[in-house]
Design an enzyme around this catalytic site. Sequence first.
Site, PDB file in Angstrom:
ATOM      1  N   ASN A   9       0.858  -1.182   0.000  1.00 48.56           N
ATOM      2  CA  ASN A   9       0.000   0.000   0.000  1.00 48.56           C
ATOM      3  C   ASN A   9       0.899   1.240   0.000  1.00 48.56           C
ATOM      4  O   ASN A   9       1.469   1.588   1.031  1.00 48.56           O
ATOM      5  CB  ASN A   9      -0.895  -0.056   1.249  1.00 48.56           C
ATOM      6  CG  ASN A   9      -1.727   1.196   1.425  1.00 48.56           C
ATOM      7  OD1 ASN A   9      -1.827   2.017   0.505  1.00 48.56           O
ATOM      8  ND2 ASN A   9      -2.324   1.355   2.601  1.00 48.56           N
ATOM      9  N   TRP A  10       1.007   1.879  -1.167  1.00 52.62           N
ATOM     10  CA  TRP A  10       1.938   3.017  -1.300  1.00 52.62           C
ATOM     11  C   TRP A  10       1.371   4.291  -0.680  1.00 52.62           C
ATOM     12  O   TRP A  10       2.051   5.322  -0.640  1.00 52.62           O
ATOM     13  CB  TRP A  10       2.264   3.268  -2.776  1.00 52.62           C
ATOM     14  CG  TRP A  10       2.923   2.117  -3.466  1.00 52.62           C
ATOM     15  CD1 TRP A  10       3.322   0.922  -2.902  1.00 52.62           C
ATOM     16  CD2 TRP A  10       3.269   2.023  -4.858  1.00 52.62           C
ATOM     17  NE1 TRP A  10       3.877   0.104  -3.864  1.00 52.62           N
ATOM     18  CE2 TRP A  10       3.864   0.755  -5.070  1.00 52.62           C
ATOM     19  CE3 TRP A  10       3.137   2.887  -5.953  1.00 52.62           C
ATOM     20  CZ2 TRP A  10       4.314   0.340  -6.321  1.00 52.62           C
ATOM     21  CZ3 TRP A  10       3.588   2.477  -7.204  1.00 52.62           C
ATOM     22  CH2 TRP A  10       4.182   1.210  -7.382  1.00 52.62           C
ATOM     23  N   LYS A  11       0.134   4.254  -0.257  1.00 52.97           N
ATOM     24  CA  LYS A  11      -0.523   5.405   0.381  1.00 52.97           C
ATOM     25  C   LYS A  11      -0.291   6.683  -0.423  1.00 52.97           C
ATOM     26  O   LYS A  11      -0.411   6.689  -1.633  1.00 52.97           O
ATOM     27  CB  LYS A  11      -0.032   5.548   1.823  1.00 52.97           C
ATOM     28  CG  LYS A  11      -0.145   4.251   2.613  1.00 52.97           C
ATOM     29  CD  LYS A  11       0.039   4.477   4.083  1.00 52.97           C
ATOM     30  CE  LYS A  11       0.078   3.133   4.784  1.00 52.97           C
ATOM     31  NZ  LYS A  11      -0.153   3.232   6.201  1.00 52.97           N
ATOM     32  N   HIS A  94      -9.716   1.178   5.109  1.00 50.98           N
ATOM     33  CA  HIS A  94      -8.408   1.353   5.755  1.00 50.98           C
ATOM     34  C   HIS A  94      -8.573   2.355   6.898  1.00 50.98           C
ATOM     35  O   HIS A  94      -9.414   3.256   6.826  1.00 50.98           O
ATOM     36  CB  HIS A  94      -7.385   1.866   4.734  1.00 50.98           C
ATOM     37  CG  HIS A  94      -5.997   1.823   5.258  1.00 50.98           C
ATOM     38  ND1 HIS A  94      -5.483   2.819   6.039  1.00 50.98           N
ATOM     39  CD2 HIS A  94      -5.034   0.887   5.154  1.00 50.98           C
ATOM     40  CE1 HIS A  94      -4.253   2.489   6.385  1.00 50.98           C
ATOM     41  NE2 HIS A  94      -3.955   1.326   5.863  1.00 50.98           N
ATOM     42  N   GLU A 144      -5.736  -4.845  10.877  1.00 52.54           N
ATOM     43  CA  GLU A 144      -4.806  -3.723  10.967  1.00 52.54           C
ATOM     44  C   GLU A 144      -5.031  -2.954  12.273  1.00 52.54           C
ATOM     45  O   GLU A 144      -5.864  -2.042  12.312  1.00 52.54           O
ATOM     46  CB  GLU A 144      -5.022  -2.784   9.778  1.00 52.54           C
ATOM     47  CG  GLU A 144      -4.649  -3.394   8.441  1.00 52.54           C
ATOM     48  CD  GLU A 144      -3.858  -2.410   7.608  1.00 52.54           C
ATOM     49  OE1 GLU A 144      -2.832  -2.806   7.066  1.00 52.54           O
ATOM     50  OE2 GLU A 144      -4.255  -1.236   7.542  1.00 52.54           O
ATOM     51  N   GLY A 150       2.204   2.380  10.666  1.00 56.41           N
ATOM     52  CA  GLY A 150       3.161   3.459  10.454  1.00 56.41           C
ATOM     53  C   GLY A 150       3.926   3.873  11.689  1.00 56.41           C
ATOM     54  O   GLY A 150       4.586   4.911  11.693  1.00 56.41           O
ATOM     55  N   SER A 185       3.226  -1.982  10.354  1.00 59.01           N
ATOM     56  CA  SER A 185       4.686  -1.966  10.531  1.00 59.01           C
ATOM     57  C   SER A 185       5.361  -3.287  10.175  1.00 59.01           C
ATOM     58  O   SER A 185       6.304  -3.707  10.840  1.00 59.01           O
ATOM     59  CB  SER A 185       5.038  -1.528  11.957  1.00 59.01           C
ATOM     60  OG  SER A 185       4.575  -0.213  12.180  1.00 59.01           O
ATOM     61  N   GLY A 206       2.698  -1.125   4.317  1.00 57.79           N
ATOM     62  CA  GLY A 206       2.638   0.279   3.930  1.00 57.79           C
ATOM     63  C   GLY A 206       4.025   0.811   3.605  1.00 57.79           C
ATOM     64  O   GLY A 206       4.581   0.553   2.541  1.00 57.79           O
ATOM     65  N   GLY A 207       4.620   1.522   4.562  1.00 51.78           N
ATOM     66  CA  GLY A 207       5.902   2.206   4.350  1.00 51.78           C
ATOM     67  C   GLY A 207       6.959   1.352   3.665  1.00 51.78           C
ATOM     68  O   GLY A 207       7.599   1.790   2.684  1.00 51.78           O
TER      69      GLY A 207
HETATM   70  P1  PGA Z   1       2.628   0.390   7.624  1.00 54.66           P
HETATM   71  O1  PGA Z   1       1.163   0.540   6.994  1.00 54.66           O
HETATM   72  O2  PGA Z   1       3.211  -0.904   7.083  1.00 54.66           O
HETATM   73  O3  PGA Z   1       3.367   1.594   7.153  1.00 54.66           O
HETATM   74  O4  PGA Z   1       2.458   0.318   9.081  1.00 54.66           O
HETATM   75  C1  PGA Z   1       0.302  -0.546   6.895  1.00 54.66           C
HETATM   76  C2  PGA Z   1      -1.002  -0.091   6.280  1.00 54.66           C
HETATM   77  O5  PGA Z   1      -1.504   0.938   6.695  1.00 54.66           O
HETATM   78  O6  PGA Z   1      -1.551  -0.690   5.378  1.00 54.66           O
END
Ligand code: PGA
Length: 222
Positions: A9-11, A94, A144, A150, A185, A206-207
């Site tokens: 998920n590149w957000k 999300h 999640e 994050g 994370s 995500g990140g």
């Molecule tokens: P993260 O994000 O890996 O940066 O914690 C996960 C997500 O929100 O899908």
Amino acid sequence: MNEKIIVGNWKNYLDYEGSIALANSLLDINTSDKVRLMVSPNHLYLREVNKILNQTKIEVISQNLTSFDSNSDTGGISAVNLNKININRTIIAHSETRVREKNPQSILSKLITMGFSFVLCFEKIDQIPFDILRNNFEIILAYEPVWAIGTGETASLDHINEIHSNVKLKLSKSSLNLPILYGGSVNPLNCKEILDSNYVDGVLVGGASTKFEQFSEIVNSI
Ligand code: PGA
């Protein structure tokens, strides 16, 4: 389920150049047969990233949608219009979108009828609409915990297993067998332990998914 699903998920982390560069890097990623890979660029770049990756096994998916068909939803994203640019799956509910948008539950039944796939995020088990879910591998759930998203604080494996096994039990009572991903994370250091769990069908990253080296380490940990 032997197959593990990994969703990046590149957000809103990457700009146009960053998204295109990452998509091009992903052309060289090696995936084992046990991995099903999806990436979710920002909506602005969805179409171009999909063009780059459409000959690969990587599926490009949307980060969200707000409605089903063509309508007056200003600033929204509809399933019908995503479909027109060959996007057939979305992340939905999300944690970031849950705070600004109303409950997406009303849309889910329509998506199921249309055959539009989704990755439904939840933090609490009572956020899962068990009654409308169908036995369909194209419906994916993602646990999640907000405090882990994050923050660099990953949930412990015991905690993940407990939540996932509770959800799997509830699903089986409705004769449902849907994959459940963990997100929060996930990084190259903790992914193997999480992905090795029989209760975990994949990860939503995500990140770490926005950095090619980290994402490929996660993908190659299987
Ligand atoms: P993260 O994000 O890996 O940066 O914690 C996960 C997500 O929100 O899908």
